[in-house]
Design a protein around this motif. Structure first.
Motif, PDB file in Angstrom:
ATOM      1  N   UNK A  33      68.186  43.474  80.204  1.00 37.86           N
ATOM      2  CA  UNK A  33      69.310  42.564  80.007  1.00 37.86           C
ATOM      3  C   UNK A  33      69.012  41.643  78.838  1.00 37.86           C
ATOM      4  N   UNK A  34      70.003  40.848  78.463  1.00 39.18           N
ATOM      5  CA  UNK A  34      69.841  39.936  77.338  1.00 39.18           C
ATOM      6  C   UNK A  34      69.320  38.577  77.741  1.00 39.18           C
ATOM      7  N   UNK A  35      68.593  38.492  78.849  1.00 37.42           N
ATOM      8  CA  UNK A  35      68.089  37.216  79.339  1.00 37.42           C
ATOM      9  C   UNK A  35      66.711  36.931  78.743  1.00 37.42           C
ATOM     10  N   UNK A  36      66.522  35.792  78.072  1.00 35.45           N
ATOM     11  CA  UNK A  36      65.196  35.468  77.519  1.00 35.45           C
ATOM     12  C   UNK A  36      64.228  35.101  78.633  1.00 35.45           C
ATOM     13  N   UNK A  37      62.930  35.238  78.346  1.00 31.56           N
ATOM     14  CA  UNK A  37      61.916  34.891  79.339  1.00 31.56           C
ATOM     15  C   UNK A  37      61.942  33.402  79.666  1.00 31.56           C
TER      16      UNK A  37
ATOM     17  N   UNK B 117      65.525  38.481  88.941  1.00 32.89           N
ATOM     18  CA  UNK B 117      65.483  37.315  88.067  1.00 32.89           C
ATOM     19  C   UNK B 117      65.709  37.681  86.602  1.00 32.89           C
ATOM     20  N   UNK B 118      65.426  38.916  86.233  1.00 29.26           N
ATOM     21  CA  UNK B 118      65.523  39.329  84.831  1.00 29.26           C
ATOM     22  C   UNK B 118      66.527  40.444  84.605  1.00 29.26           C
ATOM     23  N   UNK B 119      67.065  41.018  85.656  1.00 33.20           N
ATOM     24  CA  UNK B 119      67.992  42.138  85.547  1.00 33.20           C
ATOM     25  C   UNK B 119      69.387  41.696  85.962  1.00 33.20           C
ATOM     26  N   UNK B 120      70.295  41.630  84.988  1.00 33.11           N
ATOM     27  CA  UNK B 120      71.687  41.262  85.267  1.00 33.11           C
ATOM     28  C   UNK B 120      72.643  42.416  84.959  1.00 33.11           C
ATOM     29  N   UNK B 121      72.117  43.634  84.916  1.00 35.30           N
ATOM     30  CA  UNK B 121      72.939  44.794  84.603  1.00 35.30           C
ATOM     31  C   UNK B 121      73.924  45.077  85.744  1.00 35.30           C
ATOM     32  N   UNK B 122      75.007  45.787  85.393  1.00 38.80           N
ATOM     33  CA  UNK B 122      75.988  46.176  86.413  1.00 38.80           C
ATOM     34  C   UNK B 122      76.232  47.685  86.396  1.00 38.80           C
TER      35      UNK B 122
ATOM     36  N   UNK C 218      73.950  51.745  86.600  1.00 34.22           N
ATOM     37  CA  UNK C 218      73.031  52.435  87.499  1.00 34.22           C
ATOM     38  C   UNK C 218      71.629  51.847  87.496  1.00 34.22           C
ATOM     39  N   UNK C 219      71.334  50.951  86.559  1.00 34.72           N
ATOM     40  CA  UNK C 219      70.003  50.361  86.458  1.00 34.72           C
ATOM     41  C   UNK C 219      69.990  48.882  86.851  1.00 34.72           C
ATOM     42  N   UNK C 220      71.038  48.399  87.487  1.00 37.88           N
ATOM     43  CA  UNK C 220      71.085  46.998  87.879  1.00 37.88           C
ATOM     44  C   UNK C 220      71.901  46.776  89.138  1.00 37.88           C
ATOM     45  N   UNK C 221      71.775  45.574  89.660  1.00 41.48           N
ATOM     46  CA  UNK C 221      72.532  45.221  90.858  1.00 41.48           C
ATOM     47  C   UNK C 221      71.737  45.445  92.124  1.00 41.48           C
TER      48      UNK C 221
END
Length: 385
Positions: A160-164, A218-223, A225-228
């Motif tokens: 995802x586009x979330x920074x550390x 905490x780091x994966x906000x995908x929606x 097959x690889x998130x949620x």
């Protein structure tokens, strides 16, 4: 594959006394110095050098520093000598000074180290990793902060586009083609690790690096097959293991380092780890889970003290039947011995302790009164052990 209780059953025997009674004879060796087998590989003891980055490579190439660093730990008696994290692509390095395995020249240079480690009686192991959004940073003695492309760094990628952290750049989210490319890079690095002669492969799926970024909420906000859902967030890990096993021989063991907990409310938890490891146990491709923790969120609150992660390894082992390794401030021989003797873990990993003293295993053998330990004949006359 190794059963978690194998060290209890393989080193004791029953014999008949003169009066016909059955007598249990226990192995006199400390538990820490009893061999253990994973698939076709047997180690001379339960001590493994934990992967510890040296930040000393140029263009991913190992050099004399790596040969001496790893070779000294093999001479010093470790059962398994593992490389630092070796990265599968240039943009997957933590720093520009980390090891890589994206070309054959790197493979051939690592093979030299494999030959020396093996000649000292240790099992050569390699850890493969990808730093994801935590890539492109400075070395610890340079501050460990993000390094921009203008200063020799590069753009990072993640699920995802979330920074550390707030001051860190946002990574580029991987699309499906990007995910496939990263998994293929891992597969090709696995092939090169096999060709270099390594006998154990560990996949780095902990400490907030790319695979951990996928499975932690905490780091994966995908929606997609690889998130949620849990099943979707572990998909990248499972597909990575599938790709690795296609290139890694069936008779050689595969270890997996996990962050068993994020140490943050709402993050990856022990319950999640147990659920995942039960799936891995059923699949049968992983032989041991290296139980670490944290690294994915700066809000983490870790109760650090000697042995602080041992309960994590013990709980995973007891709940799943998977062999585990304990790691983290295990520098006292008595503590290391008790971990194996009490069935808390199958292996003990030392990082900083073995960096400070490459002969820690030989000193521990002396402290624990171990017999039949292989000592380098060149050092016997020193009388320091």
């Amino acid at each position: 594959m190794t059963k978690p209780d194998s060290q209890k059953s393989s080193t004791d025997s029953r014999v008949s006394g003169e009066d016909g009674r059955r007598i249990l004879r226990r192995d006199p060796r400390p538990h820490l110095f009893r061999p253990i087998s994973f698939r076709s590989v047997e180690t001379r003891n339960r001590i493994m050098l934990s992967p510890m980055c040296q930040y000393s490579a140029v263009d991913g190439m190992p050099n004399d520093w790596h040969l001496v660093h790893l070779g000294a730990r093999a001479v010093g008696g470790a059962g398994i000598v593992c490389t630092e994290a070796v990265h599968v692509a240039p943009h997957g390095r933590i720093t520009q000074h980390d090891l890589g395995l994206w070309n054959d020249d790197q493979r051939d240079a690592l093979a030299r180290i494999v030959r020396f480690v093996s000649a000292q009686g240790a099992v050569p192991a390699i850890q493969l990793g990808h730093a994801g959004r935590k890539a492109s940073v400075g070395r610890p003695w340079e501050g460990s902060g993000p390094v921009t492309p203008l200063d020799g760094g590069w753009e990072t990628v993640s699920c995802s586009g979330l920074p550390y952290a707030a001051a860190w750049p946002a990574p580029q989210p991987l699309d499906i083609d990007g995910i496939r490319a990263e998994i293929e890079a891992l597969a090709q690095a696995t092939r090169r690790a096999r060709e270099a002669g390594f006998r154990i492969l560990e996949i780095h799926a902990a400490h907030g690096y790319l695979i951990h970024q996928f499975y932690s909420p905490l780091s994966n906000s995908r929606d997609d097959l690889y998130g949620g859902s849990f099943e979707n967030r572990i998909r990248f890990l499972l597909e990575s293991l599938d790709a690795v096993r296609r290139e890694w021989p069936d008779d050689l063991p595969l270890f997996l380092r996990l962050s068993v907990t994020d140490w943050v409310e709402g993050g990856w938890s022990m319950d999640d780890t147990i659920r995942l490891v039960r799936i891995l146990k059923e699949r049968g491709d992983v032989d041991l889970v290296d139980c670490s923790s944290g690294g994915n969120d700066p809000r983490q609150s870790i109760p650090i003290h000697p042995g602080y992660q041992v309960p994590l390894a013990q709980k995973v082992r007891e709940a799943t039947g998977m062999a585990t390794a304990a790691v983290g401030l295990l520098n006292a021989p008595d503590l290391a011995e008790s971990i194996v003797a009490n069935g808390s873990a199958d292996l003990v990993l030392l990082g900083r302790g073995l960096m400070a003293d490459p002969h820690w295993p030989l000193r521990a053998a002396n402290s624990l009164r171990a017999a039949d330990v292989s000592w380098p004949v060149q050092y016997e006359r020193s009388n320091i052990f």
